[in-house]
Write a protein that holds these residues in place. Sequence first.
Motif, PDB file in Angstrom:
ATOM      1  N   GLU A 189       0.833  -1.206   0.000  1.00 25.67           N
ATOM      2  CA  GLU A 189       0.000   0.000   0.000  1.00 25.67           C
ATOM      3  C   GLU A 189       0.865   1.251   0.000  1.00 25.67           C
ATOM      4  O   GLU A 189       0.580   2.212  -0.718  1.00 25.67           O
ATOM      5  N   ALA A 190       1.925   1.244   0.802  1.00 24.36           N
ATOM      6  CA  ALA A 190       2.835   2.395   0.856  1.00 24.36           C
ATOM      7  C   ALA A 190       3.536   2.598  -0.480  1.00 24.36           C
ATOM      8  O   ALA A 190       3.709   3.730  -0.936  1.00 24.36           O
ATOM      9  N   SER A 191       3.921   1.511  -1.117  1.00 23.86           N
ATOM     10  CA  SER A 191       4.610   1.645  -2.401  1.00 23.86           C
ATOM     11  C   SER A 191       3.656   2.151  -3.478  1.00 23.86           C
ATOM     12  O   SER A 191       4.040   2.966  -4.319  1.00 23.86           O
ATOM     13  N   GLU A 192       2.410   1.706  -3.459  1.00 23.90           N
ATOM     14  CA  GLU A 192       1.424   2.198  -4.434  1.00 23.90           C
ATOM     15  C   GLU A 192       1.132   3.687  -4.221  1.00 23.90           C
ATOM     16  O   GLU A 192       1.004   4.443  -5.174  1.00 23.90           O
ATOM     17  N   LYS A 193       1.029   4.087  -2.957  1.00 19.05           N
ATOM     18  CA  LYS A 193       0.787   5.504  -2.647  1.00 19.05           C
ATOM     19  C   LYS A 193       1.942   6.354  -3.164  1.00 19.05           C
ATOM     20  O   LYS A 193       1.727   7.417  -3.766  1.00 19.05           O
ATOM     21  N   LEU A 194       3.161   5.881  -2.951  1.00 16.88           N
ATOM     22  CA  LEU A 194       4.328   6.623  -3.417  1.00 16.88           C
ATOM     23  C   LEU A 194       4.332   6.716  -4.937  1.00 16.88           C
ATOM     24  O   LEU A 194       4.567   7.785  -5.501  1.00 16.88           O
ATOM     25  N   LYS A 195       4.058   5.608  -5.594  1.00 17.49           N
ATOM     26  CA  LYS A 195       4.031   5.593  -7.063  1.00 17.49           C
ATOM     27  C   LYS A 195       2.977   6.559  -7.592  1.00 17.49           C
ATOM     28  O   LYS A 195       3.233   7.318  -8.527  1.00 17.49           O
ATOM     29  N   GLU A 196       1.795   6.566  -6.994  1.00 18.70           N
ATOM     30  CA  GLU A 196       0.732   7.482  -7.406  1.00 18.70           C
ATOM     31  C   GLU A 196       1.157   8.937  -7.213  1.00 18.70           C
ATOM     32  O   GLU A 196       0.889   9.783  -8.071  1.00 18.70           O
ATOM     33  N   THR A 197       1.809   9.228  -6.092  1.00 18.04           N
ATOM     34  CA  THR A 197       2.275  10.592  -5.820  1.00 18.04           C
ATOM     35  C   THR A 197       3.264  11.043  -6.882  1.00 18.04           C
ATOM     36  O   THR A 197       3.174  12.157  -7.409  1.00 18.04           O
ATOM     37  N   ILE A 198       4.202  10.166  -7.212  1.00 22.88           N
ATOM     38  CA  ILE A 198       5.209  10.501  -8.226  1.00 22.88           C
ATOM     39  C   ILE A 198       4.549  10.719  -9.582  1.00 22.88           C
ATOM     40  O   ILE A 198       4.821  11.710 -10.268  1.00 22.88           O
ATOM     41  N   LEU A 199       3.665   9.809  -9.975  1.00 22.27           N
ATOM     42  CA  LEU A 199       3.045   9.894 -11.297  1.00 22.27           C
ATOM     43  C   LEU A 199       2.065  11.059 -11.414  1.00 22.27           C
ATOM     44  O   LEU A 199       1.843  11.564 -12.512  1.00 22.27           O
ATOM     45  N   THR A 200       1.504  11.494 -10.311  1.00 23.73           N
ATOM     46  CA  THR A 200       0.622  12.664 -10.347  1.00 23.73           C
ATOM     47  C   THR A 200       1.428  13.901 -10.710  1.00 23.73           C
ATOM     48  O   THR A 200       0.990  14.744 -11.493  1.00 23.73           O
TER      49      THR A 200
ATOM     50  N   LYS B 196      12.992  12.902 -16.951  1.00 23.49           N
ATOM     51  CA  LYS B 196      13.810  14.080 -17.241  1.00 23.49           C
ATOM     52  C   LYS B 196      13.833  15.048 -16.066  1.00 23.49           C
ATOM     53  O   LYS B 196      14.657  15.951 -16.026  1.00 23.49           O
ATOM     54  N   ALA B 197      12.945  14.857 -15.119  1.00 22.06           N
ATOM     55  CA  ALA B 197      12.911  15.735 -13.943  1.00 22.06           C
ATOM     56  C   ALA B 197      14.130  15.461 -13.068  1.00 22.06           C
ATOM     57  O   ALA B 197      14.734  14.386 -13.126  1.00 22.06           O
ATOM     58  N   SER B 198      14.452  16.417 -12.232  1.00 24.79           N
ATOM     59  CA  SER B 198      15.651  16.309 -11.397  1.00 24.79           C
ATOM     60  C   SER B 198      15.447  15.342 -10.233  1.00 24.79           C
ATOM     61  O   SER B 198      14.321  15.092  -9.788  1.00 24.79           O
ATOM     62  N   ALA B 199      16.563  14.839  -9.721  1.00 17.99           N
ATOM     63  CA  ALA B 199      16.519  13.962  -8.555  1.00 17.99           C
ATOM     64  C   ALA B 199      15.901  14.697  -7.371  1.00 17.99           C
ATOM     65  O   ALA B 199      15.171  14.107  -6.574  1.00 17.99           O
ATOM     66  N   GLU B 200      16.179  15.976  -7.260  1.00 18.05           N
ATOM     67  CA  GLU B 200      15.636  16.769  -6.143  1.00 18.05           C
ATOM     68  C   GLU B 200      14.113  16.770  -6.166  1.00 18.05           C
ATOM     69  O   GLU B 200      13.464  16.687  -5.119  1.00 18.05           O
ATOM     70  N   THR B 201      13.536  16.821  -7.350  1.00 18.23           N
ATOM     71  CA  THR B 201      12.078  16.774  -7.488  1.00 18.23           C
ATOM     72  C   THR B 201      11.535  15.496  -6.860  1.00 18.23           C
ATOM     73  O   THR B 201      10.569  15.516  -6.095  1.00 18.23           O
ATOM     74  N   PHE B 202      12.169  14.383  -7.164  1.00 15.64           N
ATOM     75  CA  PHE B 202      11.682  13.099  -6.656  1.00 15.64           C
ATOM     76  C   PHE B 202      11.967  12.935  -5.174  1.00 15.64           C
ATOM     77  O   PHE B 202      11.168  12.338  -4.459  1.00 15.64           O
ATOM     78  N   LYS B 203      13.064  13.476  -4.704  1.00 18.29           N
ATOM     79  CA  LYS B 203      13.335  13.444  -3.266  1.00 18.29           C
ATOM     80  C   LYS B 203      12.214  14.149  -2.516  1.00 18.29           C
ATOM     81  O   LYS B 203      11.716  13.667  -1.502  1.00 18.29           O
ATOM     82  N   GLN B 204      11.802  15.300  -3.027  1.00 18.27           N
ATOM     83  CA  GLN B 204      10.728  16.060  -2.384  1.00 18.27           C
ATOM     84  C   GLN B 204       9.408  15.291  -2.430  1.00 18.27           C
ATOM     85  O   GLN B 204       8.648  15.292  -1.462  1.00 18.27           O
TER      86      GLN B 204
END
Length: 62
Positions: free
Chosen positions: A12-23, A44-52
């Motif tokens: 569930e946590a991994s799906e929530k994270l994936k949804e957040t990233i893809l949104t 193409k987005a920066s690593a910092e974007t995904f860290k946030q």
Amino acid sequence: MEFYVPTLDSSEASEKLKETILTSEPNAKVNIDLDNKKVTIESKASAETFKQLIVASGNKLD
């Protein structure tokens, strides 16, 4: 890019994270290895974007 996310402890946590990233980054390719708590993202987005985004979804980075 690859991130170690020690707080990923359920599917569930991994799906929530994936949804957040893809949104935020719908063209990203996201792969989550729950056993090893690794998140691999192709984008193409920066690593910092995904860290946030990972932190915003309630997880911690190591």
